[in-house]
Write a protein that holds these residues in place. Sequence first.
Motif, PDB file in Angstrom:
ATOM      1  N   ARG A  30     -18.213 -55.228  -8.312  1.00  0.00           N
ATOM      2  CA  ARG A  30     -17.255 -54.111  -8.233  1.00  0.00           C
ATOM      3  C   ARG A  30     -16.381 -54.150  -9.468  1.00  0.00           C
ATOM      4  O   ARG A  30     -15.751 -55.167  -9.759  1.00  0.00           O
TER       5      ARG A  30
ATOM      6  N   ALA B 230     -13.693 -51.488 -11.170  1.00  0.00           N
ATOM      7  CA  ALA B 230     -13.016 -50.193 -11.151  1.00  0.00           C
ATOM      8  C   ALA B 230     -12.823 -49.621 -12.549  1.00  0.00           C
ATOM      9  O   ALA B 230     -12.487 -48.442 -12.697  1.00  0.00           O
TER      10      ALA B 230
ATOM     11  N   SER C 171      -7.633 -49.500  -5.257  1.00  0.00           N
ATOM     12  CA  SER C 171      -8.247 -48.198  -5.004  1.00  0.00           C
ATOM     13  C   SER C 171      -7.118 -47.183  -4.944  1.00  0.00           C
ATOM     14  O   SER C 171      -5.937 -47.536  -5.041  1.00  0.00           O
ATOM     15  N   GLU C 172      -7.468 -45.931  -4.783  1.00  0.00           N
ATOM     16  CA  GLU C 172      -6.433 -44.912  -4.660  1.00  0.00           C
ATOM     17  C   GLU C 172      -5.581 -45.147  -3.408  1.00  0.00           C
ATOM     18  O   GLU C 172      -4.404 -44.813  -3.377  1.00  0.00           O
ATOM     19  N   ARG C 173      -6.199 -45.747  -2.379  1.00  0.00           N
ATOM     20  CA  ARG C 173      -5.450 -46.038  -1.151  1.00  0.00           C
ATOM     21  C   ARG C 173      -4.484 -47.196  -1.335  1.00  0.00           C
ATOM     22  O   ARG C 173      -3.404 -47.213  -0.741  1.00  0.00           O
ATOM     23  N   SER C 174      -4.873 -48.175  -2.147  1.00  0.00           N
ATOM     24  CA  SER C 174      -4.028 -49.362  -2.283  1.00  0.00           C
ATOM     25  C   SER C 174      -3.061 -49.293  -3.455  1.00  0.00           C
ATOM     26  O   SER C 174      -2.132 -50.107  -3.537  1.00  0.00           O
ATOM     27  N   ARG C 175      -3.249 -48.352  -4.365  1.00  0.00           N
ATOM     28  CA  ARG C 175      -2.345 -48.249  -5.510  1.00  0.00           C
ATOM     29  C   ARG C 175      -0.927 -47.949  -5.030  1.00  0.00           C
ATOM     30  O   ARG C 175      -0.692 -47.001  -4.291  1.00  0.00           O
TER      31      ARG C 175
END
Length: 321
Positions: A85, A87, A213-217
């Motif tokens: 992975r 990013a 991720s966009e959720r965790s940023r």
Amino acid sequence: MTTTRPTLTVLDDYQGVALTSADWGPVRESHDVVVLRDHLPDEDAVVAALEGSEVVVVMRERTPFPASTLARLPRLRLLVTTGMRNAAIDVGAATARGVTVSGTTGSSTAVPELTIGMMIALMRGFAPEDAAVRAGGWQHTIGPGLSGRTLGIIGLGRLGVPVARLAQAFGMRVIAWSPNLTPERARPHQVEAVTKTELFAQSDVVTLHLPLSERSRGLVGADDLARLRPTAYLVNTSRGPIVDEAALLEALQAGRIAGAALDVYEREPLPADDPWRSAPRTLLLPHIGYVTTDVYREWYGQVVEDVVAWRGGEPLRVVTP
């Protein structure tokens, strides 16, 4: 008649160990191998360094490969990343351009070990005491031990679980939260699932183990940090942008939390004038959570396998969009 051999370039080999961490003989049969130790600071520098490369090996997310960079590297055919992975790579854009992206697998205790080590070093003042001894001093700081303290883990997954086990071995109570964590999933690890609010209010130490991720940023913000007690610490060996860095820096400067241990940052490498370099009550490391001889041997060994397999027309460990 002479023919020009294709070039394979290894990026960001900061320690200069890539070529001694694996047997590159099978790769050298088909490619000239070039190793770059210094970080390339921007897209123009990346393109200038790699415009003649057919294969590029990247170490985690040290150098980004967005669509704009890939479009400027027409000779690139294989991009190998350590880990499965990354990013920093636009895998979809690479695939669309006919560039194969391969990765490496394997698990390691390196990051969990570093996490616990950073906790102890921060809380017991290893860095300032070391500096004091070297300057002729003796015993200036005092801090808590781990036993009996509460560790709050954000992200009870591949890395969070071994961190929990290590913390429990030191006698810590462990609680955890993530957006999808349930009591049923936490219970087999002797971990109590709590709400995010409860985690920050109850923890003596908070440690992060989520992918970016966009959720965790920005997942950990000023409101979360405000719930920490003045005696609490935060450890981040995950990714810098998961925490609101400005809010954390302000909390440290105001003395609202006891300290922070950071191995990751919004910008890497840290600029020379970055405010983190002078932040109070901090232990700062240069993103070395996974940097061990064991991990590098495993990763670079698999990089060689990836290149040889791709050259044979059967790519290994392909990363898909």
